[in-house]
Design an enzyme around this catalytic site. Structure first.
Site: not given
Lengths: 494, 110
Positions: A81, A156, A180
């Site tokens: 990420k 997210s 997330s």
């Protein structure tokens, strides 16, 4: 032979050690797969072609020399990420604020991946600063769900979940502050595990809400989730909130646990998670997954977590409050975006921040500043900290008196359409209603894919355990995985 | 799609003392964010809804309940005071927007 990009990381390990294929071939297969569908799905902010190829060559040398004695991830691609710092590789946080930021050091978890021989294949897209539930709030544009390109992959950590679902990497590192990791896992049909708060170091992870943030794995199988969790867990001197507790052999213990019955295991179904607004298909799927566990010998217990509905308001006070403090560091002076043609220092701060942060990030900074300001502190922030205690006590009491694990939906719905919730920040926040309680209590949680809804979209099952109960989560999740009704490698080779 | 697992009907009966444009402008100044008139107007609606929603907590009794700011009871984590390698000046310079003579350059302050 089956396409390399469809294999689990565990199978990749076998193939690499036996010499069936090389790390260079494996990396190339994944880079080709990214080439095929990456631009359309928009799951990567940066692709590390050169770095990955170089690392693969080194991995092959090591594999040849040391074979099965190589570290567990040797030669296996891992997506990371873009909120996790990678030394020398651009780390943007999907924000204009860090659009050109090249970190001088790596996050501890990234170092651990590399020490374990893993190959960072690219940096994944997500909601800016982790703030969102759809991966639409990014300067690089929205991430698309492989199951339906009109729909969001959740957020997210949407890019990480999609990278795994689309065969761009078998494993991905993600972060979870209020859901997330778990919600995108559910939306894309992969496994996502948020470890116990303190299980994994956050050093070098771009901070959003420090009492909640945690790094965890996305993978296509529970086995692979265990492999990655084992690689990243443990105390880190550079993160004083990481806990000094021995890291179990998650993967090999899971192999033993697979042979055991679930007899004696009490699975709690919290009535507050089965509420109005929960889609019928989702509810049916969760109840069916519970039956699977019952057939394996577990006992289903109805439980109550009375303060569940308070979790979301508590979260949307605490997380913005902490974010407003954490994001004060972006001042346009030391690193990150700086506005041009400035007349004063005050203007430098204000314009750099307003230009650098997107709308949602600014909204949260304002909410956070408001609830922390004089006159509102007690009514909002302090109140939220107190209700947080009540939420924690609910879980404590359930685990002490009634059950060993909790089984619940991850999210009230399956993946929604891109743009569907964009006009109301509050409606977007409601996505987190079933994931924030465990976040506030610091509990480990996993989302494991189980079935598809009538639209053909994946539904994940959420399991929660007491602090440091990752092993029981993996054990129970694997039972559900065995009975999953769909193939989550469907988009791994096009 | 229905995602409202929590009743949102209160939104239509929002109280009169909701956040004002003036308060938003003030908070924005404190948070060092530049907000124009139109943005302040949009924020008034969005923040009003959000604060009204989180304000529901006032209905929960918390008399005598202690506050939780972190979930584990660990505190005072110490380490030995040993000098360790840190970032080099060149590395800091490389990420700085404007760096000169070993320092960060900003517009004239006085």
């Amino acid at each position: 032979m089956e396409a390399l990009t469809k294999l689990s990381a565990a199978k990749m390990r076998e193939g690499l050690v036996s010499g069936e294929f090389s790390a260079v071939e494996l990396t190339e297969a994944h880079l080709n797969q990214i080439e095929r569908s990456g631009a359309e799905l928009n799951d990567f902010n940066s692709i590390c072609n050169n770095e990955a190829n170089e690392a693969a060559k080194i991995a092959d040398k090591k594999l040849k020399e040391e074979k099965e004695n190589c570290p567990t991830l040797t030669g296996i691609p891992v997506a990371v990420k873009d909120m996790l710092l990678t030394k020398g590789i651009r780390t943007t946080c999907s924000s204009k604020m860090l659009e050109n930021f090249i970190p001088p050091y790596s996050a501890t978890v990234v170092e651990k991946i590399e020490q374990n021989g893993g190959i960072v294949i690219g940096k994944t897209n997500h909601d800016e600063f982790g703030m969102g539930a759809s991966s639409e709030h990014s300067i690089f544009g929205p991430v698309k769900n492989p199951w339906d390109h009109q729909r969001v992959p959740g957020g997210s950590s949407g890019g990480s979940a999609v990278a795994v679902a689309a065969g761009h990497a078998p494993l991905a590192l993600s972060t979870d502050t209020g859901g997330s990791i778990r919600q995108p896992a559910s939306f894309t049909g992969v496994v996502g595990l948020k470890p116990t708060y303190g299980r994994v170091s956050r050093y070098g992870v771009i901070a959003f809400a420090s009492s909640l943030d945690q790094v965890g794995p996305h993978a296509r199988t529970v086995d692979d989730t265990a492999i990655l969790l084992e690689a990243i867990s443990g105390r880190d001197e550079k993160d004083s909130t990481s806990i000094d507790l021995e890291v179990p052999s998650y993967f090999s213990n899971l192999q033993t646990a697979k042979k055991e019955s679930l007899k004696g295991l009490r699975v709690g179904l919290p009535k507050e998670y089965f509420v109005d607004g929960l889609e019928a298909d989702v509810e049916a799927s969760i109840r069916e997954a519970a039956k699977v566990l019952e057939e394996e010998g577990a006992e289903l217990v109805d439980i109550s977590l009375p303060h569940t509905s308070a979790a979301l308001p508590v979260y949307y006070i605490i997380a913005p409050a902490e974010a407003s403090s954490n994001l004060a560091r972006y001042d346009g002076v030391r690193y990150g975006h700086r506005a041009e043609n400035l007349k004063s220092l005050g203007e430098l701060y204000e314009r750099s921040r307003s230009e650098g942060f997107g709308d949602e990030v600014q909204r949260r900074i304002l909410i956070g500043s408001y609830v922390l300001s004089a006159g509102y502190f007690d009514a909002f922030y302090n109140k939220a900290l107190q209700v947080r205690t009540l939420i924690i006590d609910d879980f404590k009491s359930a685990f002490q008196n009634s059950c060993d694990v909790i089984l619940a939906p991850v999210c009230p719905s399956t993946a929604f359409k891109i743009g569907e919730l964009s006009n109301s920040p509050l409606k977007m926040y409601l996505q987190d209603v079933l994931t924030t309680p465990a976040s506030l209590a610091g509990l480990p949680g996993i989302s494991v894919p189980y079935s598809l809804d009538s639209k053909g979209l994946p539904i994940g099952v959420q399991l929660l355990a007491p602090h440091f109960g990752e092993e029981i989560l993996l054990k129970v999740a694997e039972r559900i995985e065995r009975k999953a009704s769909f193939d989550n490698t469907k988009f791994c080779k096009e | 799609m229905t995602v409202q697992t929590i009743n949102l009907s209160f939104l239509s009966t929002m109280s009169a003392d909701k956040i004002s444009k003036e308060q938003i402008t003030k908070i924005a100044r404190l948070a060092r964010l530049k907000i124009d008139e139109q943005e302040a107007q949009d924020l008034e609606k969005d923040l009003g809804e959000i604060l009204e929603y989180v304000g529901q907590l006032s209905e929960i009794s918390t008399k005598g309940v202690k506050a939780t700011s972190q979930v584990h009871s660990v505190e005072n984590i110490f380490r030995s005071d040993i000098k360790k390698e840190s970032l080099k000046t060149e590395e800091i310079e490389a990420i700085a927007p404007d760096f000169s003579g070993g320092g960060f350059r900003v517009p004239k302050v006085i």
